[in-house]
Design a protein around this motif. Structure first.
Motif, mmCIF file in Angstrom:
data_model
loop_
_atom_site.group_PDB
_atom_site.id
_atom_site.type_symbol
_atom_site.label_atom_id
_atom_site.label_comp_id
_atom_site.label_asym_id
_atom_site.label_seq_id
_atom_site.Cartn_x
_atom_site.Cartn_y
_atom_site.Cartn_z
ATOM 1 N N PRO A 384 0.833 -1.209 0.000
ATOM 2 C CA PRO A 384 0.000 0.000 0.000
ATOM 3 C C PRO A 384 0.863 1.254 0.000
ATOM 4 C CG PRO A 384 -0.858 -1.599 1.573
ATOM 5 C CD PRO A 384 0.478 -2.114 1.117
ATOM 6 N N VAL A 385 0.559 2.176 -0.920
ATOM 7 C CA VAL A 385 1.405 3.370 -1.065
ATOM 8 C C VAL A 385 0.616 4.668 -1.033
ATOM 9 C CG1 VAL A 385 3.312 2.261 -2.285
ATOM 10 C CG2 VAL A 385 1.325 3.034 -3.588
ATOM 11 N N VAL A 386 -0.712 4.604 -0.957
ATOM 12 C CA VAL A 386 -1.529 5.811 -0.993
ATOM 13 C C VAL A 386 -2.429 5.846 0.237
ATOM 14 C CG1 VAL A 386 -3.321 7.092 -2.234
ATOM 15 C CG2 VAL A 386 -1.498 5.938 -3.509
ATOM 16 N N GLN A 387 -2.378 6.960 0.945
ATOM 17 C CA GLN A 387 -3.310 7.169 2.045
ATOM 18 C C GLN A 387 -4.584 7.776 1.467
ATOM 19 O OE1 GLN A 387 -1.676 8.809 5.627
ATOM 20 N NE2 GLN A 387 -3.618 9.713 6.262
ATOM 21 N N LEU A 388 -5.674 7.044 1.569
ATOM 22 C CA LEU A 388 -6.935 7.479 0.974
ATOM 23 C C LEU A 388 -7.608 8.553 1.827
ATOM 24 C CD1 LEU A 388 -8.348 3.974 -0.052
ATOM 25 C CD2 LEU A 388 -6.940 5.545 -1.406
ATOM 26 N N GLY A 389 -8.534 9.257 1.197
ATOM 27 C CA GLY A 389 -9.281 10.294 1.901
ATOM 28 C C GLY A 389 -10.521 9.736 2.579
ATOM 29 N N ILE A 390 -10.375 8.587 3.238
ATOM 30 C CA ILE A 390 -11.475 7.959 3.965
ATOM 31 C C ILE A 390 -10.957 7.497 5.321
ATOM 32 C CG2 ILE A 390 -12.681 7.229 1.873
ATOM 33 C CD1 ILE A 390 -11.548 4.429 2.291
ATOM 34 N N GLU A 391 -11.873 7.172 6.199
ATOM 35 C CA GLU A 391 -11.497 6.701 7.523
ATOM 36 C C GLU A 391 -11.256 5.183 7.513
ATOM 37 O OE1 GLU A 391 -14.640 7.912 10.107
ATOM 38 O OE2 GLU A 391 -14.011 10.008 10.150
ATOM 39 N N GLY A 392 -10.684 4.695 8.600
ATOM 40 C CA GLY A 392 -10.553 3.250 8.788
ATOM 41 C C GLY A 392 -9.216 2.662 8.427
ATOM 42 N N ARG A 393 -8.221 3.479 8.140
ATOM 43 C CA ARG A 393 -6.924 2.955 7.703
ATOM 44 C C ARG A 393 -6.290 2.100 8.796
ATOM 45 N NH1 ARG A 393 -1.365 4.776 7.495
ATOM 46 N NH2 ARG A 393 -0.364 4.182 5.521
ATOM 47 N N LEU A 394 -5.869 0.905 8.411
ATOM 48 C CA LEU A 394 -5.184 0.008 9.333
ATOM 49 C C LEU A 394 -3.693 0.358 9.388
ATOM 50 C CD1 LEU A 394 -6.851 -3.344 8.210
ATOM 51 C CD2 LEU A 394 -7.456 -1.936 10.194
ATOM 52 N N PRO A 395 -2.983 -0.086 10.410
ATOM 53 C CA PRO A 395 -1.550 0.232 10.509
ATOM 54 C C PRO A 395 -0.725 -0.200 9.305
ATOM 55 C CG PRO A 395 -2.364 -0.600 12.605
ATOM 56 C CD PRO A 395 -3.485 -0.777 11.613
ATOM 57 N N ASP A 396 -1.166 -1.239 8.581
ATOM 58 C CA ASP A 396 -0.401 -1.698 7.417
ATOM 59 C C ASP A 396 -0.856 -1.051 6.115
ATOM 60 O OD1 ASP A 396 -2.826 -2.934 7.078
ATOM 61 O OD2 ASP A 396 -2.050 -4.986 7.084
ATOM 62 N N GLY A 397 -1.744 -0.045 6.192
ATOM 63 C CA GLY A 397 -2.124 0.720 5.004
ATOM 64 C C GLY A 397 -3.351 0.236 4.270
ATOM 65 N N TRP A 398 -3.991 -0.841 4.725
ATOM 66 C CA TRP A 398 -5.212 -1.342 4.099
ATOM 67 C C TRP A 398 -6.439 -0.740 4.780
ATOM 68 C CZ3 TRP A 398 -5.322 -4.736 -0.100
ATOM 69 C CH2 TRP A 398 -4.094 -5.281 -0.473
ATOM 70 N N TYR A 399 -7.582 -0.767 4.039
ATOM 71 C CA TYR A 399 -8.841 -0.224 4.541
ATOM 72 C C TYR A 399 -9.913 -1.308 4.491
ATOM 73 C CZ TYR A 399 -6.684 4.373 3.901
ATOM 74 O OH TYR A 399 -5.852 5.470 3.967
ATOM 75 N N PRO A 400 -10.512 -1.672 5.619
ATOM 76 C CA PRO A 400 -11.564 -2.696 5.600
ATOM 77 C C PRO A 400 -12.857 -2.166 4.992
ATOM 78 C CG PRO A 400 -11.233 -1.854 7.829
ATOM 79 C CD PRO A 400 -10.179 -1.229 6.989
ATOM 80 N N LEU A 401 -13.455 -2.967 4.084
ATOM 81 C CA LEU A 401 -14.736 -2.614 3.466
ATOM 82 C C LEU A 401 -15.907 -3.294 4.165
ATOM 83 C CD1 LEU A 401 -13.903 -2.805 -0.359
ATOM 84 C CD2 LEU A 401 -14.031 -0.777 1.088
ATOM 85 N N GLY A 402 -15.692 -4.491 4.669
ATOM 86 C CA GLY A 402 -16.768 -5.258 5.286
ATOM 87 C C GLY A 402 -16.420 -6.734 5.249
ATOM 88 N N THR A 403 -17.407 -7.576 5.494
ATOM 89 C CA THR A 403 -17.162 -9.017 5.519
ATOM 90 C C THR A 403 -17.769 -9.691 4.294
ATOM 91 O OG1 THR A 403 -19.161 -9.395 6.827
ATOM 92 C CG2 THR A 403 -17.096 -9.069 8.032
ATOM 93 N N VAL A 404 -17.219 -10.834 3.941
ATOM 94 C CA VAL A 404 -17.745 -11.660 2.859
ATOM 95 C C VAL A 404 -17.578 -13.117 3.277
ATOM 96 C CG1 VAL A 404 -15.518 -11.654 1.649
ATOM 97 C CG2 VAL A 404 -17.620 -12.151 0.393
ATOM 98 N N ARG A 405 -18.568 -13.938 2.919
ATOM 99 C CA ARG A 405 -18.487 -15.350 3.269
ATOM 100 C C ARG A 405 -18.078 -16.152 2.027
ATOM 101 N NH1 ARG A 405 -19.332 -18.973 6.926
ATOM 102 N NH2 ARG A 405 -19.883 -17.368 8.436
#
Length: 408
Positions: A384-405
């Motif tokens: 991950p190389v871009v900090q997005l303009g949204i909340e929820g950023r994890l320490p490793d740079g990823w952003y959770p969207l939700g769950t999927v089964r």
């Protein structure tokens, strides 16, 4: 030049590599410029071996300083060939380096800024020499963005025509040199229009260096909102405030933070949808709407990527980088340099929506269970190389969207 090539034919790569490593460690990228002509008598910018190989070094004076300065004559064939060879070798080593943001197309004039103002006797090199230097940069740096100095005259037009961006000194000058002339209203508009450079930002970055620094602006009563809106409207990606502290003032920090949030690209994921259940071996389809609310494009083909993070630690994480690149997600635009713009530059609107759909192929042996779906923008190493303009950023740079089964 002399610092980076202390001996003929040997570039001090250790020096530049150290700076690149420091930038990487700080989470930044490095931009630099080569300088040949110094106004500091005890700190010349050309190599001390230049005269030893027969290169012509001449003397001049700068401004009211009566002491002579030594500068290289770039029109001299020996000097020119030595410098062009240096540029070629620099490009061979560093073109496309992942830690370099851009390189100023410098070399010519005081500080590599393409002018010899206040020189007592020297003029700029011939147009033929200037063109050879520009062409050598273009040939040597085909991957790394090049920025031409705005004072380059005919060479600004030539460089922009061949894919370069531009860089300007004196952002914020609203009358610090003259009551009847300033860079913001009388300098930049004419230079950029004459060079046909207004759309250069669409393919290469725009960068500014402040005039003095922001403290001078506040002391003079110049509007920060005016200056910042102006820079955003011409699609700046970078600003150099010379490592100066911010000015004192109740509203200064808020204005600076507002500006920095929009400077360069800023990607907002406005909407994302995907099925709640998908089978192993099938594709997970994700529909997205993005928007660039910054001032410029991203000039690198970074990609949208997804990660499936299992609820059970016994299962492995699955990562997939899509073919969706972000370099064509454009910012908003306003008409610049009109009478009304120069009176009061408006806020830059957000860019148009970028709607896209990704298909994430799932491995046939992906274990069934509940997963968290993460999203990020990554480089070729899938980092991950871009900090997005949204909340929820994890320490490793990823952003959770939700769950999927995942079903079997």
């Amino acid at each position: 030049w002399g610092t980076l090539e202390p001996e003929r034919g040997r570039i001090d790569t250790a020096l530049l590599d150290k700076e690149l490593a420091a930038a990487r460690q700080a989470g930044q990228k490095l931009a630099f410029r080569i300088m040949c002509c110094s106004t500091y008598r005890r700190q010349p910018y050309h190599p001390d071996w230049l005269e030893k190989i027969g290169g012509r070094v001449v003397t001049t004076r700068y401004g009211a300083d009566p002491l002579p300065l030594e500068v290289p004559d770039l029109d001299d064939p020996v000097v020119l060939e030595a410098h062009l060879d240096f540029i070629r070798r620099l490009g061979k080593r560093y073109d496309g380096h992942p830690d370099i943001s851009h390189i100023d197309l410098g070399s010519v004039g005081w500080w590599g800024e393409w002018h010899m103002s206040q020189s007592s006797s020297l003029k700029m090199p011939t147009l033929e020499t200037q063109r050879r230097i520009v062409d050598t940069y273009l040939e040597s740096f085909r991957k790394t963005p090049l920025l031409m100095l705005i004072g380059g005259g005919e060479m600004l037009a030539y460089a922009v025509e061949h894919g370069c961006g531009w860089r300007a000194d004196c952002l914020g000058d609203m009358g610090g040199f003259s009551r009847s002339w300033c860079h913001m209203r009388k300098g930049y508009p004419g230079w950029l229009i004459e060079a046909g450079a207004l759309d250069a930002w669409k393919h290469a970055p725009v960068a500014f260096e402040t005039c003095w620094d922001m403290r001078k602006w506040v002391d003079e009563g110049w509007s920060l909102r005016y200056i910042f809106n102006y820079a955003l409207a011409v699609h700046a990606s970078a600003i150099n405030n010379k490592s100066a502290p911010l000015p004192e003032g109740e509203h200064v920090r808020a204005e600076v933070e507002r500006f920095l949030r929009r400077l360069g690209y800023r990607f907002v994921l406005e909407e994302a949808s995907y099925p709640a259940v998908v089978a192993s071996g099938d594709s997970l389809e994700v529909a997205m709407r993005w928007r660039n609310v910054g001032s410029a494009p991203c000039y690198r083909p970074y990609r949208v990527a997804f990660r499936l993070r299992p609820s059970s630690r016994q299962n492995a994480t699955f990562v997939h980088a899509t073919k969706i690149t972000v370099d064509d997600w454009m910012p908003g635009e306003v008409e610049v340099f009109t009478e009304s713009f120069l009176e009061n530059p408006p806020d830059l609107p957000p860019g148009p929506p970028a709607e896209c759909r990704a298909e994430v192929p799932l491995p046939a042996d992906l274990p069934a269970g509940s997963y968290t779906l993460d999203i990020s923008i990554v480089d070729n190493t899938i980092k991950p190389v871009v900090q997005l303009g949204i909340e929820g950023r994890l320490p490793d740079g990823w952003y959770p969207l939700g769950t999927v089964r995942i079903a079997r």
